[in-house]
Design a protein around this motif. Structure first.
Motif, PDB file in Angstrom:
ATOM      1  N   HIS A  12      32.778   8.787  23.541  1.00  0.00           N
ATOM      2  CA  HIS A  12      32.340   7.910  24.505  1.00  0.00           C
ATOM      3  C   HIS A  12      33.025   6.234  24.819  1.00  0.00           C
ATOM      4  O   HIS A  12      32.980   5.431  23.540  1.00  0.00           O
ATOM      5  CB  HIS A  12      30.836   7.166  24.416  1.00  0.00           C
ATOM      6  CG  HIS A  12      30.378   8.490  24.697  1.00  0.00           C
ATOM      7  ND1 HIS A  12      29.712   9.195  25.319  1.00  0.00           N
ATOM      8  CD2 HIS A  12      29.465  10.383  23.305  1.00  0.00           C
ATOM      9  CE1 HIS A  12      28.964  10.253  25.644  1.00  0.00           C
ATOM     10  NE2 HIS A  12      28.954  10.637  24.655  1.00  0.00           N
ATOM     11  N   GLU A  13      33.565   6.257  25.447  1.00  0.00           N
ATOM     12  CA  GLU A  13      34.334   4.692  25.638  1.00  0.00           C
ATOM     13  C   GLU A  13      34.049   4.186  27.178  1.00  0.00           C
ATOM     14  O   GLU A  13      33.594   4.174  28.295  1.00  0.00           O
ATOM     15  CB  GLU A  13      35.716   5.108  25.909  1.00  0.00           C
ATOM     16  CG  GLU A  13      36.786   5.883  24.746  1.00  0.00           C
ATOM     17  CD  GLU A  13      37.801   6.128  25.087  1.00  0.00           C
ATOM     18  OE1 GLU A  13      38.370   5.836  26.490  1.00  0.00           O
ATOM     19  OE2 GLU A  13      38.575   6.694  24.390  1.00  0.00           O
ATOM     20  N   VAL A  14      33.263   2.568  26.668  1.00  0.00           N
ATOM     21  CA  VAL A  14      33.238   1.713  27.956  1.00  0.00           C
ATOM     22  C   VAL A  14      34.038   1.449  28.946  1.00  0.00           C
ATOM     23  O   VAL A  14      34.802   0.802  27.653  1.00  0.00           O
ATOM     24  CB  VAL A  14      32.096   0.316  27.251  1.00  0.00           C
ATOM     25  CG1 VAL A  14      31.771  -0.697  27.770  1.00  0.00           C
ATOM     26  CG2 VAL A  14      31.180   1.239  26.826  1.00  0.00           C
ATOM     27  N   ASP A  15      34.264   1.832  29.979  1.00  0.00           N
ATOM     28  CA  ASP A  15      34.994   0.952  30.810  1.00  0.00           C
ATOM     29  C   ASP A  15      34.968  -0.116  31.183  1.00  0.00           C
ATOM     30  O   ASP A  15      35.155  -0.912  31.289  1.00  0.00           O
ATOM     31  CB  ASP A  15      35.398   2.157  31.853  1.00  0.00           C
ATOM     32  CG  ASP A  15      35.982   3.540  31.350  1.00  0.00           C
ATOM     33  OD1 ASP A  15      36.612   2.871  30.554  1.00  0.00           O
ATOM     34  OD2 ASP A  15      35.599   4.641  32.322  1.00  0.00           O
ATOM     35  N   ILE A  16      33.519  -0.498  31.825  1.00  0.00           N
ATOM     36  CA  ILE A  16      33.158  -1.865  32.751  1.00  0.00           C
ATOM     37  C   ILE A  16      31.777  -2.153  31.995  1.00  0.00           C
ATOM     38  O   ILE A  16      30.574  -1.248  32.014  1.00  0.00           O
ATOM     39  CB  ILE A  16      33.189  -1.450  34.605  1.00  0.00           C
ATOM     40  CG1 ILE A  16      32.904  -0.489  35.129  1.00  0.00           C
ATOM     41  CG2 ILE A  16      35.046  -2.263  34.387  1.00  0.00           C
ATOM     42  CD1 ILE A  16      32.724  -0.280  36.556  1.00  0.00           C
ATOM     43  N   PRO A  18      34.415  -8.066  29.623  1.00  0.00           N
ATOM     44  CA  PRO A  18      33.779  -7.967  27.961  1.00  0.00           C
ATOM     45  C   PRO A  18      33.175  -9.265  27.335  1.00  0.00           C
ATOM     46  O   PRO A  18      32.351  -9.534  26.712  1.00  0.00           O
ATOM     47  CB  PRO A  18      34.442  -6.795  27.213  1.00  0.00           C
ATOM     48  CG  PRO A  18      35.436  -5.677  28.432  1.00  0.00           C
ATOM     49  CD  PRO A  18      35.285  -7.618  29.706  1.00  0.00           C
ATOM     50  N   GLY A  19      34.504  -9.878  27.695  1.00  0.00           N
ATOM     51  CA  GLY A  19      34.195 -11.217  26.997  1.00  0.00           C
ATOM     52  C   GLY A  19      33.141 -12.335  27.116  1.00  0.00           C
ATOM     53  O   GLY A  19      32.895 -12.503  26.794  1.00  0.00           O
ATOM     54  N   GLU A  20      33.031 -12.173  28.580  1.00  0.00           N
ATOM     55  CA  GLU A  20      31.604 -12.859  29.302  1.00  0.00           C
ATOM     56  C   GLU A  20      30.419 -12.860  28.573  1.00  0.00           C
ATOM     57  O   GLU A  20      28.880 -13.218  28.906  1.00  0.00           O
ATOM     58  CB  GLU A  20      32.533 -12.549  30.597  1.00  0.00           C
ATOM     59  CG  GLU A  20      31.118 -14.710  31.157  1.00  0.00           C
ATOM     60  CD  GLU A  20      31.791 -13.918  33.312  1.00  0.00           C
ATOM     61  OE1 GLU A  20      30.595 -15.022  33.959  1.00  0.00           O
ATOM     62  OE2 GLU A  20      32.415 -12.680  33.866  1.00  0.00           O
ATOM     63  N   ALA A  21      30.323 -10.732  29.373  1.00  0.00           N
ATOM     64  CA  ALA A  21      29.736 -10.590  28.626  1.00  0.00           C
ATOM     65  C   ALA A  21      28.591 -10.965  27.420  1.00  0.00           C
ATOM     66  O   ALA A  21      27.651 -10.683  27.057  1.00  0.00           O
ATOM     67  CB  ALA A  21      29.540  -8.135  28.861  1.00  0.00           C
ATOM     68  N   PHE A  51      19.659  -6.893  31.528  1.00  0.00           N
ATOM     69  CA  PHE A  51      20.716  -6.735  31.446  1.00  0.00           C
ATOM     70  C   PHE A  51      21.864  -5.821  31.940  1.00  0.00           C
ATOM     71  O   PHE A  51      21.519  -5.010  33.014  1.00  0.00           O
ATOM     72  CB  PHE A  51      19.723  -5.708  30.294  1.00  0.00           C
ATOM     73  CG  PHE A  51      19.252  -6.559  28.893  1.00  0.00           C
ATOM     74  CD1 PHE A  51      20.212  -6.968  28.462  1.00  0.00           C
ATOM     75  CD2 PHE A  51      17.675  -6.501  29.274  1.00  0.00           C
ATOM     76  CE1 PHE A  51      19.671  -7.717  27.669  1.00  0.00           C
ATOM     77  CE2 PHE A  51      17.286  -7.003  27.722  1.00  0.00           C
ATOM     78  CZ  PHE A  51      17.923  -7.795  27.082  1.00  0.00           C
ATOM     79  N   LEU A  52      23.249  -5.455  31.775  1.00  0.00           N
ATOM     80  CA  LEU A  52      24.247  -5.202  31.978  1.00  0.00           C
ATOM     81  C   LEU A  52      24.436  -3.602  31.972  1.00  0.00           C
ATOM     82  O   LEU A  52      23.623  -3.273  30.616  1.00  0.00           O
ATOM     83  CB  LEU A  52      25.419  -5.389  31.735  1.00  0.00           C
ATOM     84  CG  LEU A  52      25.425  -7.038  31.891  1.00  0.00           C
ATOM     85  CD1 LEU A  52      26.960  -7.416  31.569  1.00  0.00           C
ATOM     86  CD2 LEU A  52      25.363  -7.442  33.522  1.00  0.00           C
ATOM     87  N   SER A  53      24.136  -3.224  33.142  1.00  0.00           N
ATOM     88  CA  SER A  53      24.730  -1.566  32.374  1.00  0.00           C
ATOM     89  C   SER A  53      26.678  -1.186  32.247  1.00  0.00           C
ATOM     90  O   SER A  53      27.189  -1.985  33.023  1.00  0.00           O
ATOM     91  CB  SER A  53      24.109  -0.704  33.767  1.00  0.00           C
ATOM     92  OG  SER A  53      23.054  -0.860  34.030  1.00  0.00           O
TER      93      SER A  53
END
Length: 492
Positions: A42-46, A58-61, A264-266
């Motif tokens: 499983h790889e997180v794309d966005i 990702p850095g801002e999140a 929270f972000l998805s």
């Protein structure tokens, strides 16, 4: 889909040994194997906000603690908070005796009608106002602990890397000591003395961030109110455990202390095969798009089995082919599959012996060479055979002996009333067909009547086209794939 509301009736056996319905699995067109969510990477794309659909790097999140800065959730019922506008009268800047209207904004929950005014938060002059964040009084201590354990992790990683380099050097010295007179360096290493000269650049040892140890204290700040045992308790004025856990840095006790919670972000993630590392599912990068760049769901590549009718001594199964290639399906009992699998495994192992003579190891194979190698196919058949006989069945099916043709998916054929002609099929086995759907009859025999829940199983053999071989000049040759299928019949 095996049933409208019960998709667990018909389950397919994955390569890892778990049983999953077809709609929850993937089909790798390179390995030609069934994959579930547990045997893929499983790889997180966005990362994005599901409300405002803002794409967050990702850095801002990481800085925002995986939270959206503009969307809020209700601290009472976890629903999304809506922005409402209101007009208030304020003194004019030119003449203080006159009142002029000014638009102000506040947050309200459309479900429980909670508002920011109940928490005593002032209205904001803008719709995206700077609502107060929940500050942690122990943020300094928590930050120091995080830095301490981060330095410990870096030190552990550095020590492992040093051990790996020393092992590499020792192997190198053992092979080249006689040729290049490096026995002296090896002797210094065995005696524990440092090397006279370094073979590479030395890295500095990371320093451990020191943190003051915690000191136990008898005094606590969370003392109970002395009137708690005398006053009448109103449950609406006290927060629940779930509401306190949602704000761990504050953990409010009274309902009036609740504040809005950042949403929270998805994430949108892609799945990759663990064996050949090809993508099985990859969504679009646009958060507002619901399409996929790559989507190898088994629902579109593996024939679907549905319980059409079920009686005491007979069962009708509907087979549906949603792929773009026609295929021949053959239903095998577990014993028939064992005989076929053993013969194929012996044939593949003989092919492995011939491949070893060419001295081509598995480490040098890449891509389709590794997936098509006889050793890989033999290992897949062994695992499939081993996992299939782990499942217990108490009903035996009388399956058709001849292969059944399933045409490719054709949307126009759904509206045609005529069935394909010139097909030599047993009318007792194949009841009817329409387009890419076929209904077959499978009489059943119950072996064990003591168990109330009846269960049966068989092996699905069909032809699948490997990815990368679809060309207009050459007709793709299908490869036989074996997938065990188990059906829960319940009480019959």
């Amino acid at each position: 889909m095996t049933h409208l509301f019960k998709s667990e009736k018909v389950q397919y056996l994955c390569t890892c040994g778990s049983l999953k319905p077809l709609c929850r699995t993937y089909f790798c067109r390179h390995c030609l194997a069934l994959k579930c969510g547990e045997c893929v990477f499983h790889e997180v794309d966005i990362l994005y906000c599901s409300n405002c659909l803002e794409n967050v790097p990702p850095g801002e999140a990481r800085v925002k603690k995986n939270q959206c800065s503009e969307c809020f959730e209700c601290p009472v019922c976890d629903q999304l908070l809506l922005t409402r506008a209101t007009n208030i009268q304020i003194p004019s800047a030119e003449d203080s005796s006159k009142l002029v209207p000014k638009k102000m904004f506040y947050l309200v929950c459309g479900f429980c009608r909670w508002t920011t005014r109940e928490a005593g938060l002032p209205d904001q002059p803008s719709a995206t106002g700077s609502w107060p964040d929940s500050d942690n009084v122990n943020s300094v201590r928590v930050g120091a602990l995080l830095e301490h354990y981060r330095s410990l992790a870096q030190l552990d990683k550095f020590e492992k890397e040093q051990k790996r380099q020393l092992k590499r050097r020792s192997n190198y010295l053992s092979f080249t000591a006689d040729k290049y007179s490096l026995s002296a360096l090896a002797a210094r290493k065995r005696s524990g003395l440092p090397f006279a000269g370094s073979l590479g650049m030395k890295k500095e040892t990371p320093q451990i961030y020191k943190v003051e140890p915690a000191v136990a204290s008898e005094e606590t700040d969370d003392a109970l109110d002395p009137d708690i045992f005398t006053k009448v308790l109103t449950l609406s004025n006290v927060t629940t455990i779930d509401q306190r856990i949602r704000q761990p840095e504050r953990q409010p006790v009274k309902s009036e202390d609740l504040i809005p919670i950042h949403k929270f972000l998805s994430v949108r993630r892609s799945q990759r095969c663990r064996f050949c590392e090809h993508n099985l599912s990859k969504p679009e990068y646009n958060p507002s798009s619901i399409k996929f760049k790559i989507h190898l769901g088994a629902f579109y590549h593996v024939p679907d089995v549905i319980i059409y009718r079920l009686a005491r001594d007979d069962m009708q199964l509907r087979l549906c082919n949603r792929s773009q290639y026609p295929t021949h399906v053959r239903l095998l009992s577990l014993d028939q599959f064992a005989l076929i699998a053993h013969s194929k495994i012996d044939e593949l192992e003989r092919s492995c012996g011939e491949a070893e003579k060419e001295k081509k190891s598995a480490s040098s194979m890449v891509g389709h060479e590794l997936c098509e190698s006889p050793a890989t196919q033999a290992a897949n058949l062994k695992s499939c055979l081993r996992n299939a006989f782990k499942e217990k069945v108490n009903v035996v099916l009388q399956l058709p002996n001849e292969p059944i043709l399933l045409p490719a998916r054709d949307d126009l054929a759904e509206y045609e009333l005529t069935a394909p002609q010139n097909l030599k099929e047993d009318p007792k086995a194949v009841l009817w067909r329409k387009g890419n759907k076929v209904v077959i009859s499978a009489p059943l025999t119950v072996i064990d009547d003591e168990l109330e829940d009846k269960r049966t199983g068989f092996v699905f053999e069909f032809g699948a086209v490997r990815a990368g071989f679809e060309t207009k000049e050459v007709q793709p040759q299908p490869t036989n794939v074996y997938i065990p299928v188990f059906i829960s019949l319940g009480k019959i």
